[in-house]
Scaffold this active site. Structure first.
Site, PDB file in Angstrom:
ATOM      1  N   GLY A  11     -42.192  21.320   5.709  1.00 59.77           N
ATOM      2  CA  GLY A  11     -41.369  21.722   4.561  1.00 59.77           C
ATOM      3  C   GLY A  11     -40.144  22.498   5.030  1.00 59.77           C
ATOM      4  O   GLY A  11     -40.255  23.346   5.904  1.00 59.77           O
ATOM      5  N   ARG A  72     -42.354  14.476   7.848  1.00 58.89           N
ATOM      6  CA  ARG A  72     -43.786  14.587   8.122  1.00 58.89           C
ATOM      7  C   ARG A  72     -44.153  13.337   8.901  1.00 58.89           C
ATOM      8  O   ARG A  72     -43.580  12.269   8.668  1.00 58.89           O
ATOM      9  CB  ARG A  72     -44.560  14.729   6.810  1.00 58.89           C
ATOM     10  CG  ARG A  72     -44.213  16.064   6.124  1.00 58.89           C
ATOM     11  CD  ARG A  72     -45.289  16.550   5.186  1.00 58.89           C
ATOM     12  NE  ARG A  72     -45.173  17.990   4.965  1.00 58.89           N
ATOM     13  CZ  ARG A  72     -44.388  18.568   4.052  1.00 58.89           C
ATOM     14  NH1 ARG A  72     -43.635  17.836   3.259  1.00 58.89           N
ATOM     15  NH2 ARG A  72     -44.364  19.875   3.926  1.00 58.89           N
ATOM     16  N   ASP A 103     -47.404  25.986   9.492  1.00 53.96           N
ATOM     17  CA  ASP A 103     -48.566  25.934  10.385  1.00 53.96           C
ATOM     18  C   ASP A 103     -48.928  24.512  10.815  1.00 53.96           C
ATOM     19  O   ASP A 103     -49.445  24.314  11.916  1.00 53.96           O
ATOM     20  CB  ASP A 103     -49.767  26.683   9.799  1.00 53.96           C
ATOM     21  CG  ASP A 103     -50.204  26.142   8.460  1.00 53.96           C
ATOM     22  OD1 ASP A 103     -49.476  25.313   7.872  1.00 53.96           O
ATOM     23  OD2 ASP A 103     -51.276  26.562   7.986  1.00 53.96           O
ATOM     24  N   THR A 125     -40.971  28.826   6.653  1.00 56.99           N
ATOM     25  CA  THR A 125     -41.576  28.310   5.422  1.00 56.99           C
ATOM     26  C   THR A 125     -41.373  29.329   4.311  1.00 56.99           C
ATOM     27  O   THR A 125     -41.492  30.535   4.558  1.00 56.99           O
ATOM     28  CB  THR A 125     -43.096  28.022   5.582  1.00 56.99           C
ATOM     29  OG1 THR A 125     -43.691  27.939   4.277  1.00 56.99           O
ATOM     30  CG2 THR A 125     -43.824  29.114   6.343  1.00 56.99           C
ATOM     31  N   ASP A 127     -43.270  29.922   1.944  1.00 57.24           N
ATOM     32  CA  ASP A 127     -44.545  30.432   1.419  1.00 57.24           C
ATOM     33  C   ASP A 127     -45.028  31.732   2.058  1.00 57.24           C
ATOM     34  O   ASP A 127     -45.947  32.362   1.553  1.00 57.24           O
ATOM     35  CB  ASP A 127     -45.643  29.375   1.578  1.00 57.24           C
ATOM     36  CG  ASP A 127     -45.392  28.178   0.677  1.00 57.24           C
ATOM     37  OD1 ASP A 127     -44.875  28.388  -0.430  1.00 57.24           O
ATOM     38  OD2 ASP A 127     -45.705  27.044   1.091  1.00 57.24           O
ATOM     39  N   ASP A 129     -46.867  32.094   4.538  1.00 59.38           N
ATOM     40  CA  ASP A 129     -48.323  31.982   4.721  1.00 59.38           C
ATOM     41  C   ASP A 129     -48.722  31.770   6.176  1.00 59.38           C
ATOM     42  O   ASP A 129     -49.706  31.097   6.457  1.00 59.38           O
ATOM     43  CB  ASP A 129     -48.861  30.833   3.841  1.00 59.38           C
ATOM     44  CG  ASP A 129     -48.230  29.496   4.179  1.00 59.38           C
ATOM     45  OD1 ASP A 129     -47.240  29.468   4.949  1.00 59.38           O
ATOM     46  OD2 ASP A 129     -48.719  28.472   3.676  1.00 59.38           O
ATOM     47  N   ARG A 171     -49.138  26.866  -3.040  1.00 57.61           N
ATOM     48  CA  ARG A 171     -50.361  26.114  -3.331  1.00 57.61           C
ATOM     49  C   ARG A 171     -51.606  26.864  -2.872  1.00 57.61           C
ATOM     50  O   ARG A 171     -52.615  26.859  -3.546  1.00 57.61           O
ATOM     51  CB  ARG A 171     -50.305  24.737  -2.666  1.00 57.61           C
ATOM     52  CG  ARG A 171     -50.132  23.652  -3.709  1.00 57.61           C
ATOM     53  CD  ARG A 171     -50.072  22.290  -3.092  1.00 57.61           C
ATOM     54  NE  ARG A 171     -48.752  21.744  -3.233  1.00 57.61           N
ATOM     55  CZ  ARG A 171     -48.077  21.144  -2.287  1.00 57.61           C
ATOM     56  NH1 ARG A 171     -48.592  20.978  -1.099  1.00 57.61           N
ATOM     57  NH2 ARG A 171     -46.886  20.661  -2.519  1.00 57.61           N
ATOM     58  N   ALA A 186     -43.471  41.658 -13.950  1.00 62.24           N
ATOM     59  CA  ALA A 186     -44.250  40.702 -14.752  1.00 62.24           C
ATOM     60  C   ALA A 186     -45.500  41.386 -15.315  1.00 62.24           C
ATOM     61  O   ALA A 186     -46.083  42.258 -14.673  1.00 62.24           O
ATOM     62  CB  ALA A 186     -44.651  39.512 -13.883  1.00 62.24           C
TER      63      ALA A 186
HETATM   64  P1  ADP Z   1     -45.674  22.522   7.682  1.00 61.34           P
HETATM   65  O1  ADP Z   1     -45.236  22.599   9.097  1.00 61.34           O
HETATM   66  O2  ADP Z   1     -44.595  22.934   6.742  1.00 61.34           O
HETATM   67  O3  ADP Z   1     -46.996  23.230   7.469  1.00 61.34           O
HETATM   68  P2  ADP Z   1     -47.073  19.934   7.567  1.00 61.34           P
HETATM   69  O4  ADP Z   1     -48.431  20.558   7.442  1.00 61.34           O
HETATM   70  O5  ADP Z   1     -46.751  18.762   6.730  1.00 61.34           O
HETATM   71  O6  ADP Z   1     -45.904  20.981   7.314  1.00 61.34           O
HETATM   72  O7  ADP Z   1     -46.891  19.524   9.105  1.00 61.34           O
HETATM   73  C1  ADP Z   1     -45.685  18.983   9.563  1.00 61.34           C
HETATM   74  C2  ADP Z   1     -45.943  17.975  10.643  1.00 61.34           C
HETATM   75  O8  ADP Z   1     -46.583  18.608  11.761  1.00 61.34           O
HETATM   76  C3  ADP Z   1     -46.894  16.843  10.274  1.00 61.34           C
HETATM   77  O9  ADP Z   1     -46.272  15.813   9.538  1.00 61.34           O
HETATM   78  C4  ADP Z   1     -47.310  16.348  11.646  1.00 61.34           C
HETATM   79  O10 ADP Z   1     -46.313  15.542  12.222  1.00 61.34           O
HETATM   80  C5  ADP Z   1     -47.407  17.662  12.430  1.00 61.34           C
HETATM   81  N1  ADP Z   1     -48.813  18.109  12.419  1.00 61.34           N
HETATM   82  C6  ADP Z   1     -49.509  18.615  11.397  1.00 61.34           C
HETATM   83  N2  ADP Z   1     -50.805  18.827  11.749  1.00 61.34           N
HETATM   84  C7  ADP Z   1     -50.919  18.421  13.034  1.00 61.34           C
HETATM   85  C8  ADP Z   1     -52.002  18.371  13.971  1.00 61.34           C
HETATM   86  N3  ADP Z   1     -53.235  18.772  13.643  1.00 61.34           N
HETATM   87  N4  ADP Z   1     -51.742  17.900  15.199  1.00 61.34           N
HETATM   88  C9  ADP Z   1     -50.506  17.488  15.541  1.00 61.34           C
HETATM   89  N5  ADP Z   1     -49.447  17.497  14.705  1.00 61.34           N
HETATM   90  C10 ADP Z   1     -49.644  17.955  13.464  1.00 61.34           C
END
Ligand code: ADP
Length: 319
Positions: A11, A72, A103, A125, A127, A129, A171, A186
């Site tokens: 994100g 993603r 994460d 991010t 969030d 988080d 979320r 609020a």
């Molecule tokens: P964010 O980084 O915002 O938490 P996502 O959870 O969608 O977003 O993760 C972003 C990208 O990171 C995923 O589309 C994937 O390419 C990679 N990723 C997520 N989880 C894993 C994992 N367990 N191992 C390797 N790459 C991962």
């Protein structure tokens, strides 16, 4: 270490550009070559990689989104995908990678590090988080966007004597809702981390109404329930003039606040320092206004819990 890369993934968040700029300029300052990977891990697999120079990151510090784009990529979650990514990095002679994201993106960085390729995660991010850091890049901007929207809603809520249920992003984490709720007074803040009952929400509304409040604001993190459903229940229980507002993706965009720009600059620069010392498998963060780094695996073992004191304070101050 002669050549490093940088990508944004998952994100997007305001301030990612300021982080990219910091990585690029700090790397060049130390005599490194720096490559931008476009479109996250998907771009890495496709070889969407370009050498960046000082000018590549000019005039971006104030812009939302990410000039490196984000994506993603399911394939990168597999061992084959990661090895393909590794081969791409080697093709360009890149020896270390800064990953700016959430994460999920950090898991990709950890996977590459385990394959012997040093990566550093920079938390980006809205969030907030990510465990191990007090703040993530983008949180402050999203929060201020929410505050701005709620202030406007408050004006019309007062004029019409209405109760507004405002849904914000989050979320699985209620940081945006909690901070926005406290900053905007609020009446109730509903977050996934804290159980609540509609009866309790209604009781607080009635108390406020009895002492002459002309409007009420209830903030709901999307993970705590649907504003629409909660609004219906409140309407049924009180018959107050009730309106719903779902803020949605405006929370992701916009020019980053000064706090996010400074945070992103500090974190991006520190990530480069780590790679210069060949320290991979680290995440960078800010704790008590000091820049820190820690084992990236810590991020997956812990949660960034909400500040219970803030939650209690918000209840006291909105009586
Ligand atoms: P964010 O980084 O915002 O938490 P996502 O959870 O969608 O977003 O993760 C972003 C990208 O990171 C995923 O589309 C994937 O390419 C990679 N990723 C997520 N989880 C894993 C994992 N367990 N191992 C390797 N790459 C991962």
């Amino acid at each position: 270490m002669k050549k490093i890369g940088v990508l944004t993934s998952g994100g997007d968040a305001p301030g990612m550009n300021a982080a990219i700029r910091a990585v690029v300029r700090k790397a060049i300052y130390h005599g490194l070559e720096i490559y931008g990977v476009y479109g996250g891990y998907a771009g890495l697999l496709n070889g969407d990689i370009e050498k960046l120079d000082l000018g590549s990151v000019g005039d971006i510090i104030h812009k939302g989104g990410t000039v490196l784009y984000t994506a993603r990529c399911e394939e990168f979650k597999t061992r084959e995908g990661q090895e393909k990514g590794l081969a791409r990095l080697k093709e360009y002679g890149i020896e270390g990678l800064v990953v700016i994201g959430g994460d999920g993106s950090f898991r990709g960085a950890e996977a590459l590090t385990k394959l012997g390729f040093p990566c550093v995660g920079v938390p980006g991010t809205i969030d907030n988080d990510i465990a191990g850091t007090d703040f993530t890049i983008g949180f402050d901007t999203a929060l201020n966007t929410v505050i701005d929207a709620i202030d406007k809603i408050r004006d019309t809520a007062t004029s019409h004597e209405r109760t507004f249920i405002i849904e914000v992003m989050g979320r699985s984490a209620g940081h945006i809702a909690l901070w926005a709720g406290l900053a905007d007074g609020a009446e109730s803040i509903l977050i996934p981390e804290e159980p609540f009952s509609i009866e309790e929400v209604v009781e607080r509304l009635k108390q406020g109404n009895d002492r002459g409040k002309r409007h009420s604001i209830i903030i709901v993190a999307e993970g705590a329930g649907s504003a629409l459903e909660i609004g219906k229940k409140i309407k049924e229980a009180t018959n107050y003039d009730t309106r719903i507002s779902v803020l949605g993706h405006i929370q992701r965009g916009g020019s980053p606040t000064a706090c996010d720009r400074v945070l992103a600059s500090r974190l991006g620069a520190h990530a480069v320092d780590l790679l210069l010392h060949k320290k991979g498998g680290r995440a960078v963060g800010i704790v008590n206004n000091k820049i820190v780094d820690y084992d990236i695996a810590e991020v997956f073992k812990h949660e960034h819990t909400i500040d219970k004191d803030l939650f209690e304070l918000s209840k006291i101050l909105s009586i």
